[in-house]
Design an enzyme around this catalytic site. Sequence first.
Site, short mmCIF file in Angstrom:
data_model
loop_
_atom_site.label_atom_id
_atom_site.label_comp_id
_atom_site.label_asym_id
_atom_site.label_seq_id
_atom_site.Cartn_x
_atom_site.Cartn_y
_atom_site.Cartn_z
N CYS A 9 0.87 -1.19 0.00
CA CYS A 9 0.00 0.00 0.00
C CYS A 9 0.90 1.23 0.00
O CYS A 9 2.07 1.14 -0.38
CB CYS A 9 -0.97 -0.02 1.19
SG CYS A 9 -0.17 0.03 2.81
N ASN A 12 2.31 1.42 4.39
CA ASN A 12 2.59 0.14 5.08
C ASN A 12 2.28 0.24 6.58
O ASN A 12 2.94 -0.40 7.40
CB ASN A 12 4.05 -0.31 4.84
CG ASN A 12 4.34 -1.76 5.26
OD1 ASN A 12 5.45 -2.09 5.65
ND2 ASN A 12 3.35 -2.63 5.21
N CYS A 14 -1.42 0.80 7.40
CA CYS A 14 -2.86 0.51 7.52
C CYS A 14 -3.26 -0.72 6.71
O CYS A 14 -3.49 -1.80 7.26
CB CYS A 14 -3.71 1.71 7.09
SG CYS A 14 -3.47 3.18 8.10
N ARG A 15 -3.34 -0.56 5.39
CA ARG A 15 -3.94 -1.63 4.58
C ARG A 15 -3.04 -2.85 4.39
O ARG A 15 -3.47 -3.99 4.61
CB ARG A 15 -4.34 -1.06 3.21
CG ARG A 15 -5.46 -0.06 3.29
CD ARG A 15 -5.59 0.73 2.01
NE ARG A 15 -4.43 1.60 1.81
CZ ARG A 15 -4.19 2.30 0.72
NH1 ARG A 15 -5.03 2.23 -0.30
NH2 ARG A 15 -3.14 3.07 0.63
N SER A 16 -1.78 -2.63 3.97
CA SER A 16 -0.95 -3.81 3.68
C SER A 16 -0.56 -4.60 4.93
O SER A 16 -0.52 -5.84 4.86
CB SER A 16 0.26 -3.46 2.82
OG SER A 16 1.12 -2.55 3.44
N ASP A 125 -8.05 3.83 1.03
CA ASP A 125 -7.14 4.29 2.06
C ASP A 125 -7.94 4.82 3.26
O ASP A 125 -8.70 5.78 3.11
CB ASP A 125 -6.29 5.41 1.46
CG ASP A 125 -5.22 5.90 2.40
OD1 ASP A 125 -5.26 5.55 3.59
OD2 ASP A 125 -4.33 6.63 1.93
P1 4NP Z 1 -1.75 2.84 4.13
O1 4NP Z 1 -2.38 4.19 4.70
O2 4NP Z 1 -1.21 3.16 2.76
O3 4NP Z 1 -2.91 1.91 4.07
O4 4NP Z 1 -0.68 2.42 5.11
C1 4NP Z 1 -1.71 5.40 4.75
C2 4NP Z 1 -0.81 5.64 5.76
C3 4NP Z 1 -0.16 6.85 5.83
C4 4NP Z 1 -0.43 7.83 4.90
C5 4NP Z 1 -1.32 7.58 3.88
C6 4NP Z 1 -1.97 6.37 3.81
N1 4NP Z 1 0.21 9.09 4.99
O5 4NP Z 1 -0.11 9.98 4.20
O6 4NP Z 1 1.09 9.26 5.84
#
Ligand code: 4NP
Length: 163
Positions: A9, A12, A14-16, A125
């Site tokens: 993702c 790294n 939240c989703r992955s 996201d």
């Molecule tokens: P992820 O979520 O891609 O599912 O881990 C996010 C985590 C952090 C950010 C964006 C999405 N950020 O902008 O810091």
Amino acid sequence: MSIKVLFVCLGNICRSPTAHGIFARYVKQQQFDHLINVDSAGTGDWHIGKAPDERSSAAALRRGYDLSVLRARQVSAVDFEHFDYILAMDKKNLRDLQKMRPSHFNGELALFLDYGNHGELEVPDPYYGDGEGFERVLDLVENASQHLLRQLIERHHLVRGIA
Ligand code: 4NP
């Protein structure tokens, strides 16, 4: 030889990691952990070394998945040498990975939800949204993980280990 699966993702956190924790649990529960290795990474570098987002960890734990040992890392060119399946959470992640893809990579680079049957293509996201987003991630990831495992077992004729 094991099959190596990488979930990707943006951050790294939240989703992955959610996909990592859930898919690894299913693999272990169904006794394929001697044949399938699981990892996760982010296309971005902001959260390297961090534990998963507290909201993701708490939501996952409520469904019995412990993400606490996971730490964020950034995807790199070496991952294309190591992994057989590189599965992106959304189309932007997939585009970023396609730019990194070496011409000799002959694994599968795809959207994770290509394996789901929720009728969705992307795991949205949840980072800037409300708590509902984290539940939605869990629903989509649980569904696609079940289908992914079934497909890998069929495609690679995997045989369950001894418990
Ligand atoms: P992820 O979520 O891609 O599912 O881990 C996010 C985590 C952090 C950010 C964006 C999405 N950020 O902008 O810091």
